[in-house]
Design a protein around this motif. Structure first.
Motif, PDB file in Angstrom:
ATOM      1  N   ALA A 351       0.836  -1.207   0.000  1.00 14.45           N
ATOM      2  CA  ALA A 351       0.000   0.000   0.000  1.00 14.45           C
ATOM      3  C   ALA A 351       0.869   1.255   0.000  1.00 14.45           C
ATOM      4  O   ALA A 351       0.543   2.252  -0.646  1.00 14.45           O
ATOM      5  N   THR A 352       1.991   1.216   0.713  1.00 19.16           N
ATOM      6  CA  THR A 352       2.903   2.361   0.755  1.00 19.16           C
ATOM      7  C   THR A 352       3.550   2.591  -0.607  1.00 19.16           C
ATOM      8  O   THR A 352       3.644   3.729  -1.082  1.00 19.16           O
ATOM      9  N   TYR A 353       3.966   1.511  -1.259  1.00 23.32           N
ATOM     10  CA  TYR A 353       4.630   1.683  -2.551  1.00 23.32           C
ATOM     11  C   TYR A 353       3.666   2.117  -3.644  1.00 23.32           C
ATOM     12  O   TYR A 353       3.996   2.974  -4.475  1.00 23.32           O
ATOM     13  N   PHE A 354       2.468   1.556  -3.646  1.00 20.03           N
ATOM     14  CA  PHE A 354       1.520   1.960  -4.688  1.00 20.03           C
ATOM     15  C   PHE A 354       1.039   3.395  -4.486  1.00 20.03           C
ATOM     16  O   PHE A 354       0.656   4.058  -5.458  1.00 20.03           O
ATOM     17  N   SER A 376      10.568   8.241   2.176  1.00 18.32           N
ATOM     18  CA  SER A 376      10.404   6.807   2.394  1.00 18.32           C
ATOM     19  C   SER A 376      11.757   6.121   2.529  1.00 18.32           C
ATOM     20  O   SER A 376      11.958   5.268   3.396  1.00 18.32           O
ATOM     21  N   ARG A 377      12.706   6.496   1.684  1.00 16.69           N
ATOM     22  CA  ARG A 377      14.047   5.911   1.742  1.00 16.69           C
ATOM     23  C   ARG A 377      14.739   6.243   3.056  1.00 16.69           C
ATOM     24  O   ARG A 377      15.373   5.385   3.673  1.00 16.69           O
ATOM     25  N   VAL A 378      14.636   7.486   3.469  1.00 15.96           N
ATOM     26  CA  VAL A 378      15.277   7.909   4.719  1.00 15.96           C
ATOM     27  C   VAL A 378      14.714   7.114   5.893  1.00 15.96           C
ATOM     28  O   VAL A 378      15.455   6.601   6.737  1.00 15.96           O
ATOM     29  N   LYS A 379      13.392   6.997   5.950  1.00 13.89           N
ATOM     30  CA  LYS A 379      12.779   6.223   7.037  1.00 13.89           C
ATOM     31  C   LYS A 379      13.241   4.780   7.003  1.00 13.89           C
ATOM     32  O   LYS A 379      13.537   4.179   8.047  1.00 13.89           O
ATOM     33  N   ALA A 380      13.321   4.207   5.808  1.00 13.67           N
ATOM     34  CA  ALA A 380      13.688   2.807   5.668  1.00 13.67           C
ATOM     35  C   ALA A 380      15.111   2.544   6.132  1.00 13.67           C
ATOM     36  O   ALA A 380      15.431   1.423   6.544  1.00 13.67           O
ATOM     37  N   MET A 381      15.980   3.558   6.062  1.00 15.77           N
ATOM     38  CA  MET A 381      17.377   3.361   6.435  1.00 15.77           C
ATOM     39  C   MET A 381      17.692   3.763   7.870  1.00 15.77           C
ATOM     40  O   MET A 381      18.816   3.622   8.320  1.00 15.77           O
ATOM     41  N   LEU A 382      16.677   4.260   8.597  1.00 19.80           N
ATOM     42  CA  LEU A 382      16.933   4.663   9.972  1.00 19.80           C
ATOM     43  C   LEU A 382      17.081   3.469  10.899  1.00 19.80           C
ATOM     44  O   LEU A 382      17.746   3.552  11.930  1.00 19.80           O
ATOM     45  N   ASP A 383      16.429   2.358  10.587  1.00 19.28           N
ATOM     46  CA  ASP A 383      16.565   1.126  11.355  1.00 19.28           C
ATOM     47  C   ASP A 383      17.173   0.064  10.455  1.00 19.28           C
ATOM     48  O   ASP A 383      16.934   0.057   9.250  1.00 19.28           O
ATOM     49  N   ILE A 384      17.930  -0.854  11.049  1.00 16.60           N
ATOM     50  CA  ILE A 384      18.558  -1.903  10.239  1.00 16.60           C
ATOM     51  C   ILE A 384      17.799  -3.224  10.341  1.00 16.60           C
ATOM     52  O   ILE A 384      18.262  -4.244   9.871  1.00 16.60           O
ATOM     53  N   GLU A 385      16.618  -3.209  10.935  1.00 17.42           N
ATOM     54  CA  GLU A 385      15.876  -4.447  11.159  1.00 17.42           C
ATOM     55  C   GLU A 385      15.401  -5.075   9.849  1.00 17.42           C
ATOM     56  O   GLU A 385      15.340  -4.423   8.811  1.00 17.42           O
ATOM     57  N   ASN A 406       7.793   1.416   5.047  1.00 18.26           N
ATOM     58  CA  ASN A 406       8.718   2.054   4.106  1.00 18.26           C
ATOM     59  C   ASN A 406       9.836   1.144   3.616  1.00 18.26           C
ATOM     60  O   ASN A 406      10.175   1.180   2.433  1.00 18.26           O
ATOM     61  N   LYS A 407      10.424   0.320   4.475  1.00 16.54           N
ATOM     62  CA  LYS A 407      11.412  -0.618   3.950  1.00 16.54           C
ATOM     63  C   LYS A 407      10.715  -1.663   3.080  1.00 16.54           C
ATOM     64  O   LYS A 407      11.258  -2.092   2.058  1.00 16.54           O
ATOM     65  N   GLY A 408       9.494  -2.046   3.475  1.00 14.29           N
ATOM     66  CA  GLY A 408       8.717  -2.941   2.607  1.00 14.29           C
ATOM     67  C   GLY A 408       8.465  -2.328   1.249  1.00 14.29           C
ATOM     68  O   GLY A 408       8.569  -2.995   0.213  1.00 14.29           O
ATOM     69  N   ALA A 409       8.130  -1.032   1.221  1.00 11.84           N
ATOM     70  CA  ALA A 409       7.906  -0.341  -0.054  1.00 11.84           C
ATOM     71  C   ALA A 409       9.185  -0.289  -0.877  1.00 11.84           C
ATOM     72  O   ALA A 409       9.165  -0.501  -2.101  1.00 11.84           O
ATOM     73  N   GLN A 410      10.317  -0.009  -0.230  1.00 12.25           N
ATOM     74  CA  GLN A 410      11.577   0.073  -0.961  1.00 12.25           C
ATOM     75  C   GLN A 410      12.024  -1.298  -1.467  1.00 12.25           C
ATOM     76  O   GLN A 410      12.691  -1.396  -2.503  1.00 12.25           O
ATOM     77  N   LEU A 411      11.648  -2.350  -0.753  1.00 15.54           N
ATOM     78  CA  LEU A 411      11.923  -3.697  -1.249  1.00 15.54           C
ATOM     79  C   LEU A 411      11.215  -3.917  -2.585  1.00 15.54           C
ATOM     80  O   LEU A 411      11.784  -4.461  -3.537  1.00 15.54           O
ATOM     81  N   LEU A 412       9.965  -3.457  -2.669  1.00 12.67           N
ATOM     82  CA  LEU A 412       9.219  -3.582  -3.927  1.00 12.67           C
ATOM     83  C   LEU A 412       9.834  -2.726  -5.025  1.00 12.67           C
ATOM     84  O   LEU A 412       9.877  -3.131  -6.199  1.00 12.67           O
ATOM     85  N   ARG A 413      10.316  -1.549  -4.664  1.00 16.17           N
ATOM     86  CA  ARG A 413      10.949  -0.686  -5.666  1.00 16.17           C
ATOM     87  C   ARG A 413      12.195  -1.362  -6.237  1.00 16.17           C
ATOM     88  O   ARG A 413      12.454  -1.297  -7.443  1.00 16.17           O
TER      89      ARG A 413
END
Length: 640
Positions: A351-354, A376-385, A406-413
């Motif tokens: 849902a975040t990526y779309f 979205s990228r910045v948020k995704a890189m703030l945690d390493i989980e 956001n990391k889920g969205a970036q995975l799709l990207r």
């Protein structure tokens, strides 16, 4: 029907509970089925031995009062032989008033540990359909999860309202159900009795509004698509309604029904129209809207954000982003629902990526898309989980904006980058139309199967790195041009448990007039390669289109470099820059996208010592560039 003493009933129920235990399927994780997992920290077996065919919810809700009452009729099919005890999840603060089975009142039931256990008497044949009715009442607002809330603080209006939001574990707090994500309700009716002057929002189609007396109305909602328990919802207040129509390219049309607060009707009519082009865009990428035979719509409530209740999202505002996000869930989360909360990214990451894709395609101001992508990228890189969620009882971790969304969205990207647009979206259409997954549940491996089957690529390493693994790569890139040849040296470091990320990335070589893109395929943490260009480059940009969740610093060895000292690093309020280069003429501070956030012309001096405030920066990685007469150096720091 025999009358049982409570003592005998409890003994019989206990003995049948022991005999009716089943081996739990491999997707049955701690916390997935909620009640005893949430309160007693052990697994619940409620409902794994029968299939829900149909629910009829008859609810009496007065938004002026906290208590409510209702009756839930359940049609079910046993999955085991000698099925004689049926269980439902229902919070202890709700009371079971009566149980009706085959038109007779059953006294052989217990209600404890948030579970109703009902002795049916004669065993029900495996695979046959039977039904039972549970009448109940209580105050469902008395729960910590706020799955059923009474809202009295609307601005402008003092009209009270009730709304439900059951994700992930809250459904049992307001109605007797199977509170898990392993069996969808095949079909549903909801009849909601409310005080006159109110409307009740629900799933599916409103087939009637009846007035049983001078003071009440009954709203009958009919839904004929499979639905996960947590997506069943109701909202009641003095709604006004309006309908827009979405027209699809095949000539079909469908209503968009909106229930809004009277004081917000003008804004709602203005801003909800954005759902029409978003619906058509998603439809073009993913196939038909999943509930096309019924409707889509919005019901306003007082909570922050929104919730993707099937066919009618509950909305706290009318922003483009929220409308796009909740609509995308109708495909990802509603049509196909994650089969484990560990895989919640299949709902929220999609849902975040779309939403990002909708911004890129439909919003005129492309800087909004770019800004949201960067955020979205910045948020995704703030945690390493890892995107895979292990502790499904930790709600803050489960619904982490940084990781799950956001990391889920970036995975799709990154998957779209690796597969290309055509294969990526074809894979998603195949996933959504899979007869074993469609209107059912899925795990990440199911998505991976369709991505691999469509693209003919092995994505095992990708998912091991980006879904199960932690962290992300950072690159140091050293380059030098000799004639037409640009020599490149790459050093990859990681900040998680993945030793090496093999994902390819782009670089852009340019000089202000000419430019050239190249795709680099890394094969180890340290490697060299070369490319040929027909111009003299003065800059190299890593991942210029922001496809990869990685960062890089670049060093052009054609120019001399100087030492740069940064303190403190990480920085909170300020970063102090120091250098002994006496030829420096310019200082630039920029973020990971290359956007300059601070610049200062420098006068040549023996020593440079300058303090830059960074307290207003968002947390993340930043770069300091120092340019001298014949030198250029870059150093990085982290804002925390």
């Amino acid at each position: 029907m025999k009358t049982w003493s409570l003592f005998i009933v409890l003994i019989i129920l206990g003995s049948f509970q022991l005999s009716a235990q089943l081996c739990k399927p491999d997707f049955y994780f701690l916390g997935e089925n909620a009640i005893t997992a949430k309160h007693n920290k052990k697994k619940s077996d409620v409902g794994i031995d029968y299939d829900v065919v149909y629910h009829r919810l008859e609810l009496n809700i007065d938004p002026r009062k906290s208590p409510m009452n209702g009756a839930v009729t359940t049609y079910f099919k046993p999955l085991i032989d000698n099925f004689q005890i049926i269980k439902f999840d229902l919070a202890n603060n709700m009371s079971v008033d009566s149980v009706i089975y085959h038109n007779e009142r059953i006294l052989a039931f217990s209600h404890s540990n948030h579970i109703i256990s009902i002795l049916l008497g004669t065993p029900v044949i495996k695979g046959s359909t039977d039904s039972i009715i549970v009448h109940y009442s209580g105050n469902p607002t008395a729960n910590a999860d706020a799955s059923y809330v009474l809202e009295k603080d609307r601005p402008i209006s003092d009209a009270p309202s009730v709304s439900t939001l059951s994700e992930p574990y809250g459904a049992y707090q307001w109605w007797p159900c199977k509170n898990g994500i392993y069996d969808k309700i095949d079909s549903l009716d909801m009849l909601v009795t409310v005080p006159k002057g109110n409307k009740a929002a629900g799933l599916g189609i409103l087939i009637s509004t009846q007035q049983p007396n001078d003071s009440q109305l009954i709203f009958h909602w009919k839904h004929r698509y499979p639905v996960a328990t947590y997506l069943v919802a109701v909202a009641v207040t003095d709604y006004v309604e309006f309908t827009d129509w979405v027209h699809f390219v095949d000539g079909d049309s469908m209503p968009i029904l909106n229930y809004v607060f009277p004081e917000n009707i003008d804004d709602a009519k203005k801003y909800t129209k954005v759902v029409l082009p978003i619906m058509r865009y998603y439809d073009s990428l993913l196939g038909d809207y999943p509930f096309k035979n019924e409707k889509y719509g919005h019901a306003q409530f007082m909570r922050g954000g929104g919730m993707e209740h099937q066919t009618m999202s509950f909305m706290g505002s009318w922003s483009f982003g929220l409308i796009a996000h909740e609509l995308a869930h109708q495909w990802f989360g509603d049509k196909i629902t994650c089969n484990s909360w560990s895989d919640l990214w299949l709902n929220e990451g999609f849902a975040t990526y779309f939403t990002l894709l909708a911004r890129e395609q439909l919003q005129d101001d492309k800087s909004v898309f770019f800004s949201e992508l960067i955020g979205s990228r910045v948020k995704a890189m703030l945690d390493i989980e890892s995107v895979y969620r292990i502790d499904t009882l930790n709600r803050a971790s489960l619904f982490s904006s940084r990781i799950t969304y956001n990391k889920g969205a970036q995975l799709l990207r990154m998957l779209q980058w690796q597969l290309g647009d055509s294969l990526f979206f074809k894979s998603l259409r195949n996933y959504l139309s899979d007869e074993n997954l469609s209107y059912n549940f899925a795990r990440t491996d199911d998505l991976k199967f369709h991505l691999e089957a469509t693209s003919r690529k092995d994505l095992t390493a990708f998912f091991n790195d980006w879904f199960y693994g932690t962290g992300n790569p950072q690159y140091e890139i050293i380059w030098k041009q000799k004639g037409k040849i640009v020599e490149l040296a790459f050093v990859q470091t990681t900040n998680g448990d993945v030793d090496f990320f093999s994902i390819p990335f782009e670089i852009l070589l340019s000089n202000g007039h000419d430019s050239a893109y190249f795709t680099i395929e890394p094969w180890s943490n340290q490697f060299t390669t070369s490319v040929e260009i027909g111009f003299i480059a003065d800059s190299l940009q890593f991942d210029p289109n922001l496809w990869i969740l990685a960062t890089a610093t670049t060093h052009n060895q054609t120019q001399k470099s100087t030492d740069v000292f940064l303190y403190p690093n990480p920085a909170k309020d300020e970063i102090i820059v120091s250098s002994f280069d006496s030829t420096l003429t310019q200082l630039n501070l920029y973020d990971i996208t290359g956007k300059v956030l601070f610049e200062k012309a420098l006068s040549p001096a023996k020593n440079l010592l300058i303090s830059i405030p960074v307290n207003h920066f968002t947390n993340g990685l930043y770069f300091i560039e120092l340019i001298g007469t014949d030198t250029k150096s870059i150093a990085k720091f982290v804002k925390e």
